[in-house]
Design a protein around this motif. Sequence first.
Motif, mmCIF file in Angstrom:
data_model
loop_
_atom_site.group_PDB
_atom_site.id
_atom_site.type_symbol
_atom_site.label_atom_id
_atom_site.label_comp_id
_atom_site.label_asym_id
_atom_site.label_seq_id
_atom_site.Cartn_x
_atom_site.Cartn_y
_atom_site.Cartn_z
ATOM 1 N N THR A 20 0.840 -1.199 0.000
ATOM 2 C CA THR A 20 0.000 0.000 0.000
ATOM 3 C C THR A 20 0.882 1.259 0.000
ATOM 4 O OG1 THR A 20 -1.518 -1.342 1.322
ATOM 5 C CG2 THR A 20 -2.073 0.964 1.118
ATOM 6 N N LEU B 234 -3.906 -1.017 -9.049
ATOM 7 C CA LEU B 234 -2.807 -1.887 -9.469
ATOM 8 C C LEU B 234 -2.971 -3.235 -8.780
ATOM 9 C CD1 LEU B 234 0.045 -1.908 -10.966
ATOM 10 C CD2 LEU B 234 1.012 -1.464 -8.706
ATOM 11 N N ARG C 298 -13.574 2.675 -4.031
ATOM 12 C CA ARG C 298 -12.581 3.126 -3.052
ATOM 13 C C ARG C 298 -12.178 1.957 -2.153
ATOM 14 N NH1 ARG C 298 -11.359 8.098 -3.321
ATOM 15 N NH2 ARG C 298 -10.298 7.960 -1.317
ATOM 16 N N SER C 299 -11.588 0.953 -2.787
ATOM 17 C CA SER C 299 -11.312 -0.253 -2.009
ATOM 18 C C SER C 299 -10.032 -0.942 -2.449
ATOM 19 C CB SER C 299 -12.494 -1.223 -2.126
ATOM 20 O OG SER C 299 -12.720 -1.530 -3.485
ATOM 21 N N TYR C 300 -9.548 -1.772 -1.548
ATOM 22 C CA TYR C 300 -8.416 -2.673 -1.814
ATOM 23 C C TYR C 300 -8.942 -4.094 -1.616
ATOM 24 C CZ TYR C 300 -5.634 1.516 -0.679
ATOM 25 O OH TYR C 300 -5.096 2.773 -0.620
ATOM 26 N N VAL D 242 -10.334 -2.588 -9.137
ATOM 27 C CA VAL D 242 -9.687 -1.834 -8.058
ATOM 28 C C VAL D 242 -8.336 -2.485 -7.755
ATOM 29 C CG1 VAL D 242 -11.897 -1.157 -7.033
ATOM 30 C CG2 VAL D 242 -10.728 -3.218 -6.219
ATOM 31 N N SER D 243 -7.559 -1.836 -6.895
ATOM 32 C CA SER D 243 -6.284 -2.412 -6.495
ATOM 33 C C SER D 243 -6.502 -3.729 -5.753
ATOM 34 C CB SER D 243 -5.527 -1.441 -5.574
ATOM 35 O OG SER D 243 -4.884 -0.449 -6.341
ATOM 36 N N ILE E 136 -2.872 -3.703 5.073
ATOM 37 C CA ILE E 136 -3.340 -2.682 4.129
ATOM 38 C C ILE E 136 -4.111 -1.591 4.856
ATOM 39 C CG2 ILE E 136 -4.880 -2.236 2.170
ATOM 40 C CD1 ILE E 136 -4.226 -5.093 1.190
ATOM 41 N N GLN F 42 -4.040 -0.630 7.950
ATOM 42 C CA GLN F 42 -3.186 0.204 8.808
ATOM 43 C C GLN F 42 -2.289 1.114 7.971
ATOM 44 O OE1 GLN F 42 -3.498 0.671 11.898
ATOM 45 N NE2 GLN F 42 -4.631 -1.094 12.659
ATOM 46 N N ALA F 43 -1.774 0.579 6.869
ATOM 47 C CA ALA F 43 -0.904 1.396 6.013
ATOM 48 C C ALA F 43 -1.699 2.546 5.388
ATOM 49 C CB ALA F 43 -0.278 0.531 4.926
ATOM 50 N N ALA F 44 -2.889 2.244 4.886
ATOM 51 C CA ALA F 44 -3.699 3.284 4.254
ATOM 52 C C ALA F 44 -4.024 4.388 5.255
ATOM 53 C CB ALA F 44 -4.983 2.672 3.681
ATOM 54 N N ARG F 45 -4.294 3.988 6.491
ATOM 55 C CA ARG F 45 -4.583 4.962 7.538
ATOM 56 C C ARG F 45 -3.356 5.841 7.795
ATOM 57 N NH1 ARG F 45 -4.652 5.273 13.240
ATOM 58 N NH2 ARG F 45 -3.599 3.286 13.513
ATOM 59 N N GLU G 11 -4.971 8.066 3.899
ATOM 60 C CA GLU G 11 -6.148 7.771 3.072
ATOM 61 C C GLU G 11 -7.404 7.923 3.928
ATOM 62 O OE1 GLU G 11 -6.723 7.203 0.003
ATOM 63 O OE2 GLU G 11 -4.796 6.596 -0.884
ATOM 64 N N ASP H 292 -11.873 7.369 3.698
ATOM 65 C CA ASP H 292 -12.961 6.778 2.923
ATOM 66 C C ASP H 292 -12.456 5.641 2.025
ATOM 67 O OD1 ASP H 292 -15.478 6.374 1.827
ATOM 68 O OD2 ASP H 292 -15.144 7.837 0.237
ATOM 69 N N TYR H 293 -11.876 4.647 2.631
ATOM 70 C CA TYR H 293 -11.399 3.484 1.876
ATOM 71 C C TYR H 293 -11.885 2.214 2.566
ATOM 72 C CZ TYR H 293 -7.944 2.961 5.571
ATOM 73 O OH TYR H 293 -7.340 2.793 6.795
#
Lengths: 409, 301
Positions: free
Chosen positions: A74, A208, B43-45, B67-68, B84, B86-89, B93, B95-96
């Motif tokens: 990420t 990606l 808006r998602s992983y 999406v990713s 993911i 925690q990293a996005a936070r 980021e 609203d994911y």
Amino acid sequence: MEARKEFISGNEAVAIGAMLARPQVVSAYPISPQTIVVEKLAEYVESGLMKNCSYIRVESEHSALAAVLGAVATGARTFTATSSHGLMYMAEVLPFVSGSRFPVVMMNANRALAVPWSIFTDQSDSMMLLNSGWLQVYVEDAQEALDMVIQSYRIAEDPAVMSPIMINLDGFVLTHTYELVDIPAQAQVDKYLPPYKTGNKMSIDQPLGVCIGITPDLNTEFRYRQHVDQLRNAPGVIAGADREFGEVFGRSYGSQGGGLSEKYRCEDAEVVLVTLGSISMTARTVVDKLRDAGRKVGLFKIRFMRPFPMQDLLSLGDQVKVLGVLDKNISPGYEGTVFSQVNSALSRKANPPRTMNYVGGLAGREITTRSLEKIFSEMLGMIRDGKAELPPDPNGRVKFINMRWEDHE
Amino acid sequence: MSNMTILNARNITNEELFFGHKACAGCGGSLAVRLAMKVIGRRSYVVVPANCMSAVGFMYPAMSFGVSGLCCPFASTAAVLSGITQAARQLGEEDYYVVGFAGDGGTADIGLQALSGAVDRNDRIIYICYDNEAYMNTGVQESGLSPYGTKTTTSPEGAKKHGANPIKKNMFEIVAAHNIGYAATASVGYPQDYINKVARAKAHPGASYIHVMAPCPTGWGAETDVTTQLAREAVDCGLWYLAEYENGEFRLNKNPKEFKPVKDYLTGQGRFRRMREQDFKIVEEQRDAMWAKIRKNWQTA
């Protein structure tokens, strides 16, 4: 935080190095002798010493590296630490990280593998994962441990390398020994190590897919690219990262700075011993003692097993007649792993030295100056009229040292 | 939750975020993924372990998610989701959503430990288990969720054993036992119920879990045009149920007055072909015991 000196253990040096590198996600699982690293990092995050960092408390090492995989994918800078069985348990995730070209930095406390169970040090664990696609560095003291955590991010995140790094510390001998360590100022580290930026990540705006599957018609090219980047680019990047580190912090590593290896008194040496990690310190004093007695001996310390210091080995002079490799691991039924690697490199030489393998220091068994002197003296004794004569039996070239029965001989 | 719009066939988006994949005709798993992605949105992983969905949708250069996404080690879906989120936070980021799709084996067997860890941490992740009751990607092997008498390649019917182990692990209650904030069971045979549960999971601020029954015609020995019908029948004959767990309470969403015969459901599938009258009786007894407990202890609709 200001620069200061502290009397700390190797584990704490690693944790402080990680803190200074400002990872955004840390995930790790406790295992002796690495546990203090996990404890310290959890404490730093909780106390606010590590800002903008999540500590993910996982239920296993497999999940520790998996959580780190998700985080680095990420776009976060990440750190983890493990040892021995923990490393084995997370082994599946290692090639996911390296194959995806994610620059994770991991500390590994080198510890024996069961069975027989032992919490004490040898290098069986990391050697088993030489082919995992991770760079591997072996440090010699707590200062180098701290410094290499910081340097490792520079190396791993370099666009020409983009590979994870495993920093190896001999369990207990390095992880639990207290030393006076120079702790650099945060501002200096920030100057040396800018925030991690990459296009190799998942994002919402630019979707990606990562950790992808690839069919045989394209798969090999991905692996080839990973191979050549590590082979051709990593040595130069490692040297550059160390050179600049020296300029900023006044410390550097390896013979000429930033080496994959260190040559100690090898110039006119006829006998050279190859070591990794903490035993190098002891070996240096033995070399000095023998040099004082007029013996032409030297030490070749391997710092990086990946990328392998092949060129450095090839640059050893032709006057080296016997080269011994001290292996703190054994591939049972054959020989020490480092020995195989060294022989493979030397086979590219026109007049390679003859080689001996000394297996010792398994599961924490001591390697004393006396046993190293014995090794050197045996190798010196193999030289007759400028030529080396090795044991005629090929298996006789792999010797276990410090066996219990030797005392009774 | 009560102010949420009820999703249905008329108001759900036409946007597709999982398409162009190579799943078998009639695949219930890919339908579960497709419907969920419509609800979870752009808006998602996405995380998919080694399973059918990654095999049919994650082979470069044919990437089927809009999406990713990350195709993770088999056992690690929930741990990767944690990383993911925690990293996005930390990267700022907002609203994911982070969602994982693992099968029954990837959830109840090899992925159970990582799921337990993530639910325990209560990381904001959505974990969807699509249950087709065997390891289908590798060619139909028994999993911990294969029900009594299932014929798979590793539970062949013989003199000693009559297909799969009689116990189907109760993943819904295993996850609920972690005191999770939101968990639900669903079925691709009841899509409106399913997509609204996905919406509730999406709105939940912590870990959420949905266990969706998703028939696999290839592994079940059924025609490719009866997937949703089979999924419906499983609920209607009482071998599966639609329920939620929230605020420490179980709630049954559908409480059939009477069950359709299990025999009709079972005999329609090749995997139960060797079942005899005594087997139908055993299945019925298991079902009745389960429902007695549910009706006694859970809130009922």
